[in-house]
Design a protein around this motif. Structure first.
Motif, mmCIF file in Angstrom:
data_model
loop_
_atom_site.group_PDB
_atom_site.id
_atom_site.type_symbol
_atom_site.label_atom_id
_atom_site.label_comp_id
_atom_site.label_asym_id
_atom_site.label_seq_id
_atom_site.Cartn_x
_atom_site.Cartn_y
_atom_site.Cartn_z
ATOM 1 N N ASP A 158 44.150 41.272 54.296
ATOM 2 C CA ASP A 158 43.372 40.215 53.662
ATOM 3 C C ASP A 158 42.169 39.866 54.534
ATOM 4 O OD1 ASP A 158 42.415 38.064 52.254
ATOM 5 O OD2 ASP A 158 44.210 36.821 52.476
ATOM 6 N N LYS A 160 39.766 37.681 53.637
ATOM 7 C CA LYS A 160 39.175 36.399 53.247
ATOM 8 C C LYS A 160 38.803 35.592 54.485
ATOM 9 C CE LYS A 160 39.985 32.288 50.405
ATOM 10 N NZ LYS A 160 40.939 31.588 49.510
ATOM 11 N N ILE A 196 41.990 43.501 50.587
ATOM 12 C CA ILE A 196 41.580 42.523 49.569
ATOM 13 C C ILE A 196 40.570 41.529 50.149
ATOM 14 C CG2 ILE A 196 43.789 42.729 48.389
ATOM 15 C CD1 ILE A 196 44.548 40.005 49.594
ATOM 16 N N ASN A 197 39.877 40.852 49.215
ATOM 17 C CA ASN A 197 38.868 39.858 49.586
ATOM 18 C C ASN A 197 37.801 40.452 50.500
ATOM 19 O OD1 ASN A 197 39.815 37.496 48.184
ATOM 20 N ND2 ASN A 197 41.501 37.392 49.654
ATOM 21 N N CYS A 224 39.554 46.250 47.550
ATOM 22 C CA CYS A 224 39.347 45.351 46.410
ATOM 23 C C CYS A 224 38.553 44.125 46.875
ATOM 24 C CB CYS A 224 40.682 44.873 45.843
ATOM 25 S SG CYS A 224 41.775 46.174 45.245
ATOM 26 N N GLY A 226 37.615 40.054 45.335
ATOM 27 C CA GLY A 226 38.425 38.872 45.099
ATOM 28 C C GLY A 226 39.390 39.005 43.936
ATOM 29 N N ASN A 227 39.149 39.985 43.058
ATOM 30 C CA ASN A 227 40.037 40.187 41.904
ATOM 31 C C ASN A 227 41.093 41.240 42.234
ATOM 32 O OD1 ASN A 227 38.550 38.352 40.273
ATOM 33 N ND2 ASN A 227 37.023 39.960 39.878
ATOM 34 N N PHE A 228 42.041 40.851 43.051
ATOM 35 C CA PHE A 228 43.018 41.808 43.560
ATOM 36 C C PHE A 228 44.431 41.604 43.018
ATOM 37 C CE2 PHE A 228 42.714 38.160 46.418
ATOM 38 C CZ PHE A 228 44.029 37.730 46.439
ATOM 39 N N THR A 229 44.675 40.450 42.390
ATOM 40 C CA THR A 229 46.042 40.104 41.987
ATOM 41 C C THR A 229 46.662 41.156 41.078
ATOM 42 O OG1 THR A 229 45.562 37.737 42.184
ATOM 43 C CG2 THR A 229 47.515 38.353 40.929
ATOM 44 N N GLY A 230 45.901 41.609 40.093
ATOM 45 C CA GLY A 230 46.422 42.618 39.164
ATOM 46 C C GLY A 230 46.863 43.877 39.877
ATOM 47 N N LYS A 231 46.070 44.320 40.848
ATOM 48 C CA LYS A 231 46.397 45.528 41.594
ATOM 49 C C LYS A 231 47.661 45.330 42.405
ATOM 50 C CE LYS A 231 46.079 49.627 43.108
ATOM 51 N NZ LYS A 231 46.270 50.770 42.197
ATOM 52 N N GLY A 246 48.747 35.720 45.014
ATOM 53 C CA GLY A 246 48.874 35.772 43.569
ATOM 54 C C GLY A 246 50.294 35.898 43.071
#
Length: 277
Positions: A158, A160, A196-197, A224, A226-231, A246
């Motif tokens: 992460d 972020k 992610i992020n 990825c 910020g839209n990583f939840t689905g993955k 998520g």
């Protein structure tokens, strides 16, 4: 041979036999070195026998230098919990393939504060300690839970909050050291890494980090924004994923401190009752 490394061609199977024989003749083979262990080194070096031998020999020398064989018995790290607040990195439950999930929140690294309570050398030794626990205990527990061999991880990195301050020279050197250890001395344990992020500046950072990573590892890394939840939910059940990623897991005291997973039945069963529906 089937399993985590896939089926071997006749030539690869023959190379494995030659590799085992060569290591035995040079008295480099240890009792615990099963075919999977040897295949990790062969795969890391494209089944080049001589390069795999050199890599294996280098691994043994490194283990002697850092005391990896006895680190679980002699290394004490009482500042672990405090360091996790300043540099969150931990194993937490398993993914859909039964692999341990390793989570690192690099954007929350506060190096100046971290160095007030420990040293990067001690953080490094704790990293080696965690590797040895993962290999000797956590993989075994994961394997028993799913009824098949599990010897790879899913890593979630992460970024972020990552800023240039996180990549000071000492931190860059530390990350480079960790990357070398993971690739050269614990090869082929990474199954998949999701970054992610990733910030806009990540491309510049990736340019710095990329040369330290070998080609095989690069293929396992997916970046990825910020839209990583689905993955992540494609790879991990929601109840096994922390809220901040998520999922719906909310461990008492924080997921980074729970050590929840098949390797810690008490922690995992206790945490199950605190999963948010």
């Amino acid at each position: 041979m089937s399993g985590l490394l896939g089926d071997l061609s006749p030539a690869q199977a023959e190379t494995l036999v030659k590799f085992r024989k060569a290591l035995s003749q040079e008295q480099l083979l240890r009792k615990k070195d099963d075919d999977y262990t040897l295949l990790r080194f062969l795969k890391a070096r494209g089944f080049d026998l001589e390069k795999a031998k050199a890599m294996f020999r280098s691994m043994l020398e490194w283990r002697r230098e850092v005391g990896a064989d006895t680190i679980k018995e002699v290394f004490e790290f009482p500042e672990r919990k405090a360091t996790l607040l300043l540099y969150p990195r931990f194993h937490h439950k398993t993914d859909k393939l039964g692999r341990p999930i390793y989570i690192e929140r690099l954007g929350q690294l506060r190096a100046d504060e971290l160095l007030k309570i420990t040293t990067l050398d001690r953080v490094f030794m704790s990293h080696v300690f965690d590797w040895e626990v993962l290999i000797d205990s956590k993989f075994r527990a994961c394997s028993e839970k799913v009824g098949r061999d599990v010897r790879q991880t899913l890593t979630i990195l992460d970024l972020k909050g990552v800023a240039p301050k996180h990549m000071s020279k000492p931190v860059r050197q530390f990350i480079q050291k960790i990357a070398k250890v993971d690739q050269d001395y614990y090869p082929e344990y990474l199954g998949k890494m999701i970054i992610i992020n990733a910030p806009v500046a990540f491309k510049a950072m990736w340019t710095v980090v990329k040369p330290w990573i070998d080609k095989r590892t690069k293929k396992k890394i997916e970046v990825c924004g910020g839209n990583f939840t689905g993955k992540l939910l494609e790879l991990v059940e929601k109840e096994n994923l922390p809220e901040f990623l998520g999922g719906c897991c909310s461990c008492v005291g924080g997921c980074e401190h729970s050590d929840a997973g098949p390797w810690n039945v008490v922690a995992e069963s206790s945490i199950d009752s605190h999963v948010i529906a």
